[in-house]
Each structure stands twice: as C-alpha cells, then as structure tokens.
Design a protein around this motif. Structure first.
Motif, PDB file in Angstrom:
ATOM      1  N   VAL A  28       0.863  -1.182   0.000  1.00  0.00           N
ATOM      2  CA  VAL A  28       0.000   0.000   0.000  1.00  0.00           C
ATOM      3  C   VAL A  28       0.896   1.227   0.000  1.00  0.00           C
ATOM      4  O   VAL A  28       1.749   1.388   0.872  1.00  0.00           O
ATOM      5  N   ARG A  29       0.700   2.067  -0.998  1.00  0.00           N
ATOM      6  CA  ARG A  29       1.552   3.265  -1.116  1.00  0.00           C
ATOM      7  C   ARG A  29       0.703   4.540  -0.968  1.00  0.00           C
ATOM      8  O   ARG A  29      -0.478   4.478  -0.664  1.00  0.00           O
ATOM      9  N   ASN A  30       1.373   5.678  -1.151  1.00  0.00           N
ATOM     10  CA  ASN A  30       0.742   6.990  -0.951  1.00  0.00           C
ATOM     11  C   ASN A  30       0.248   7.152   0.481  1.00  0.00           C
ATOM     12  O   ASN A  30      -0.787   7.769   0.739  1.00  0.00           O
ATOM     13  N   ALA A  31       1.021   6.603   1.421  1.00  0.00           N
ATOM     14  CA  ALA A  31       0.714   6.726   2.847  1.00  0.00           C
ATOM     15  C   ALA A  31       1.862   7.388   3.594  1.00  0.00           C
ATOM     16  O   ALA A  31       1.957   7.269   4.812  1.00  0.00           O
ATOM     17  N   GLY A  32       2.732   8.084   2.873  1.00  0.00           N
ATOM     18  CA  GLY A  32       3.863   8.751   3.503  1.00  0.00           C
ATOM     19  C   GLY A  32       3.480  10.105   4.062  1.00  0.00           C
ATOM     20  O   GLY A  32       2.298  10.481   4.087  1.00  0.00           O
ATOM     21  N   PRO A  33       4.477  10.871   4.517  1.00  0.00           N
ATOM     22  CA  PRO A  33       4.184  12.172   5.127  1.00  0.00           C
ATOM     23  C   PRO A  33       3.360  13.093   4.227  1.00  0.00           C
ATOM     24  O   PRO A  33       2.367  13.671   4.670  1.00  0.00           O
ATOM     25  N   SER A  34       3.748  13.223   2.977  1.00  0.00           N
ATOM     26  CA  SER A  34       3.026  14.107   2.065  1.00  0.00           C
ATOM     27  C   SER A  34       1.804  13.440   1.460  1.00  0.00           C
ATOM     28  O   SER A  34       0.765  14.074   1.265  1.00  0.00           O
TER      29      SER A  34
END
Length: 591
Positions: A451-457
């Motif tokens: 699962v991606r797009n779960a970082g700080p930004s």
C-alpha cells in the motif's frame, strides 16, 4: 516589617539593568512603569498575592489534557501534583494548555499534527514569562511533540508522562491495548470469534486512565524519554492510577525549580551519548518503530547528529530483554512492578553510556546504581534474553527504498525474513480495504502486499496503516502473517512482517510509485535489503509515464503548509524550518 507592596517595589528591576543571571520572568514581572503594572495587575485577578512576583522561578506546566485524547484525560490531576511540588520548592507554577493529539480519534492521522503541536509548545514557551517547564503528555504523538517544541526553546525542562492503564482483562486473561484488538478482529473475520464477544472486549481492554498497556508507541516514548535523561528515574512505567504517579509528578515539580536555579537546560543534558542510549534501550524494550521517526525529529531539534542507519548499527549488540506484548507476553503494569526502565538500564550496564547526564543533575549510572529487577521473566537478564542481539529494528535499503525503510524483527515471522514474492499493489489503504475480503483477490501466502501513498506528504500525515489485515481467503486457510510494504507507519502495538517508512515516499516520486502488481519483490532482512526485480531501464520508462497519483486530502490551510515543508521519514518528518534550537530570547515589548 515591609508590606507586600513595598517588598514588591524593592524587587522590581529596570529592564536595561537585567543581567543574564536574572530570571527570564523578570523581564515581565520585574519591570517598573506601565508595562510591569499591566503584567502583574492582570495576574491578580486569579487571586495571587504580590509574593508570586518576588523573583522566584516561574514554572510553566504544559498540559496536553483533553477528553478527545483518552490517554491524556487524567492529566489535570497530574498537573495539581506538579503544582504542589513547584510551590514546595519555592517556585511559582502556571498551568497552560496546548493542543492534544489522540491517536484513536484524530483523522486523517495524529502524526499530521505532531509538528503543529510542537509549534504550539515552542511558541507558547517562548512568548511567556517562564523560567522552566514541566511537560505533561501521554498519547503517542504528544510526548515527542512536546519534547520537540521544548528542545527548540531550551528552557530547563522535565517530562512527566501520564502512565499506562491497568492491564486489560478479558475472560480471565490479560489483554493488551491494540495487540489484542488486532488479534480479535482477525478472529472475527475468520469466524472464530463472535461479534458479541468482540463487543464485550471493548471495555475490558481500557480499565483505567492512562495510555496503552503494551509496548506500543506511548509506552515506548515514555521509556525512551527516561533513557534520554529527560524524566525522573522510574517514572515511565508507573500506572496512571497508581498513587506513585502523583508522587513522581510532585517530585518533578520540585526538581524543575532546582533545575532553573542550576541553569540545567536540555542543551546541557543531551548529547550524542543520550541518543545512543535511547536507541539501545529501545532495542532492549522491543520498542515501537515509531520511535525511529520521533527520535530523529527530537535529535534534529536538539542539534545532535543522528541518522537512520544508527538505529541498526547501535542496536546490533543489544538483545531483546523486555518480555512485553507485542514482542513478548506481559503488559506495562507487570513491567512497572518488575522495576521498569531502571531495571533495564542496570541490566544493559556497560552497553550504555552510563555517564550521560540527566534531569536529576546526576548521571544515568548514578540514577540506576541500586535499581532492582524484581521479575526476571518480565525483564530478562543479559544471559537469558527474549531475543538475540539485533532482533529489534532493521534498517533496509534497496531499489525500493534508496533512503531507507524499517522493519521490526521481533514482531515478524522468522520464516519471512528472507522472502521473494509477487507484488500486489494498492494505491490507497481505502482501495485495499475494499478488496481485501474479495474471494477472487489474486493473492496467496507468498504474495507481497503493498500500500503506497501513505507517507508524510501523500496521505497526508503518514498514518498507521502498515499492519494490513490479512486477506480473508488467507485467514480462512490459517495464514497469520505475510510480507507487507508501505511508506506509512504501523502502530507500536502491531505485529507482523511489515516494511515501513519507505523513503522517499511514493507521492513525491519515490521508487515505490513505480512498482506494479506482478513484479517480483525480495525482502532479505539479514542482508538489510528490500528490492524489486525491475531493471533500471524499465524503472526509467515507468517514471516517464508519470505514474504518481494525485495527493489525497485538502490542499489548503495547515495541510498545505505541512506538504510544503515536511521532511521525509528517514530524517524524522519534521518541518524543514523547525529543525534546530532557537533559544528563548525575551520577545519584543509593546505598550
């Protein structure tokens, strides 16, 4: 005998004559003329006498109390104990609120607001007539946020954490915050636990005031604060409802007055040795992976060099000693009765820098010289550890994570620490939730869930979504762990073979954005590698296609500021303009 007002007048100073040795608060309360009049006069409406302005140290009590942050909902009572201690030592206590961060309720993530709370603490301390501060925090992000703000100001500072809840009890067994929730929810999905039993467990896990009972992030940060030397010895593990919690708060109130008189500020306590101790203690605790991102941010505020790689190299010689969920069997109440952090520090002995300074004025070694380990099954001796050296946090690199990622070895299935499987990629956690229980989901035990797009930004705020629920078709087949990868975080109460904090994150163009379902991914924890079997040429071609999706969430207000200035997980996810120490100059006058 002089009257109170006469004594006050005799203690007033001209601001042009204020020396560095005088109290910072004198630049407010010690002034003559209309400005001093205003500062003192308004304080009288709270019933203070003139003696509060006689030059005694003015102590702020920075309280993150909030009924929306259940871990912190008891801190009003703790603040009263701090006030007693300040008054007993001859100081003047003033309690003030800050925003509070509750992990269980805040959306999209409490982590989004950690830096905002740090700004609130920093600017409140700098703007007001304070000579020292006692920080009161409990829930996961409140403790690092308060420390970050206070370290940038560098007034004499001491932390009092709120303490854990009493052990959860369900059907005659101990049950831990978070860890058992994840277990119970999986059992419900697998049909082995009824919804009625699941509902009955809700109140059983939260039996008293306090933060999580496992070695989750709240417990980890409390223990690490003690290891850093910024809270009193033995304070981290005392249950929130134990009378000793108020006793230690009173002691902290008295001690902060002494620290002001001694000019003992964080910059005179913290150095590289302090942070090396904290990393090693975290390894011995089986502490949360969230400690990595928080310690990096705290070190940045303290201007102490610290890198992601340090969490692997410094912990390599440290065995897992503390037998607490999610890495072991016991809970924080048991840890307190076994001797708490001092017992761990004494067990580690020469592995630590015992000469490091602390808020007591003495060294870490001085503070723990007589510490006892009352339960060697809870705090294991070095000769009989729960886990081998280096069994806590692994720092991974590879073409999926050029700037690093982390994995908690003690929470992972040993057979998955070397694994190659086919990636199944989801662009959002919501997409995963929608599909996880589909019977035709193309997944087996060897699949690598991503699962991606779960970082700080990307999310924004780097949420705790990493411990993905096992797809139902695998649960039904008895599978309880599989390799999962994310640029987000996971709760410190969680467990599983999960690669976290992938940097750079996908939303800003990190390689994770280029991974596709069907690609082969190899995790090799002994080699500290996480790679996708995709050529550089193919990755370059994918990058040209512009495969990074649009960021979710609002694009204005604080979220805009956050996305413009947040740094990546490998450096602590602080704001670029907040890193460092700005001190406590007296703000400009008006009137």
């Amino acid at each position: 005998m002089q009257s109170g007002q006469a004594m006050l007048r005799s203690n007033l100073v001209n601001p042009s004559e204020t020396s560095e040795a005088e109290r910072r608060s004198a630049a407010w309360f010690g002034l003559t003329g209309k400005l001093g009049f205003v500062h003192r006069s308004k304080m009288y409406n709270q019933g203070y006498s003139s003696s509060i302005f006689d030059g005694r140290p003015v102590i702020g009590i920075c309280n993150s109390w909030s009924e929306l942050a259940p871990c912190n909902a008891h801190l009003r009572q703790v603040a009263e104990a701090v006030k007693r201690g300040v008054l007993m030592a001859g100081g003047a206590p003033f309690e003030f609120p800050t925003i509070s961060l509750g992990e269980t309720l805040m959306r999209p993530s409490a982590m989004l607001f950690r830096n905002l709370m740090a700004m609130d603490v920093e600017e409140t301390l700098r703007a007001n007539p304070l000579d020292g501060v006692v920080l009161l925090g409990g829930c996961d992000k409140t403790v690092p946020a308060q420390l970050m703000g206070a370290l940038s100001v560098d007034l004499p500072t001491i932390m009092v954490t709120g303490g854990p809840m009493l052990n959860g009890k369900f059907r005659g067994q101990d049950a831990g915050s978070g860890t058992h929730v994840w277990q119970f929810s999986e059992e419900v999905r697998a049909g082995r636990m009824s919804q009625a039993d699941f509902a009955a467990a809700e109140a059983c896990l939260s039996r008293s005031a306090g933060h999580c009972t496992t070695m989750g992030t709240a417990s980890t940060m409390a223990c690490i604060t003690e290891a850093l030397g910024l809270s009193l010895p033995g304070s981290a593990a005392i249950p929130a409802v134990d009378a000793r919690r108020h006793n230690i708060a009173e002691q902290a109130g008295s001690r902060i007055v002494e620290m002001v008189n001694e000019q003992l500020s964080p910059s005179t306590i913290l150095d590289r040795r302090s942070f090396e101790n904290a990393i090693r203690v975290n390894a011995a605790l089986g502490g949360s992976t969230n400690a990595v991102v928080h310690l990096l941010a705290i070190a940045g505020r303290a201007e102490v060099p610290l890198e992601l790689a340090d969490f692997d190299s410094l912990a390599a010689e440290v065995p897992l000693l503390v037998n607490l969920l999610p890495s072991g069997s016991y809970l924080m109440e048991d840890f307190a009765y076994a001797g708490g952090v001092p017992a761990v520090l004494r067990e580690l002995g020469t592995i630590l820098h015992t000469e490091a300074r602390t808020v007591t004025g003495g060294s870490l070694g001085d503070n723990t010289a007589t510490a006892e380990n009352w339960n060697p099954d809870v705090v294991r001796p070095l000769a009989n550890p729960l886990g081998a050296p280096g069994s806590n946090t692994a720092v991974l690199h590879g073409n999926l994570a050029p700037d690093g990622a982390v994995l908690k070895i003690s929470a992972a299935a040993p057979e998955l620490l070397r694994h190659t499987g086919t990636a199944l990629v989801f662009d959002t956690i919501e997409e995963y939730h929608e599909r996880a229980d589909a019977p035709d989901l193309p997944v087996d035990a060897s699949t690598v869930l991503v699962v991606r797009n779960a970082g700080p930004s990307g999310y924004p705020g780097m949420p705790e979504i990493g411990n993905l629920a096992i797809p139902k078709k695998l649960l039904d087949a008895g599978i309880r762990d599989m390799v999962r990868i994310t640029d987000g975080r996971m709760s410190g109460t969680s467990y599983g073979t999960v690669v976290l904090h992938v940097a750079p994150e996908s939303a800003i163009g990190g390689p994770l954005a280029l991974l596709r379902s069907g690609d082969q991914v190899t995790l090799d924890v002994p080699a500290r590698r996480i790679d996708m079997d995709v050529s550089d040429e193919e990755l370059a071609r994918r990058a040209e296609e512009g495969s990074t999706p649009a960021m979710a969430g609002p694009d204005g207000g604080y979220t805009w500021l956050y996305r413009q200035h947040v740094r990546q997980a490998d450096t602590g996810a602080d704001f670029d303009f907040l890193v460092g120490r700005r001190g406590h100059p007296v703000p400009r006058r008006h009137l």
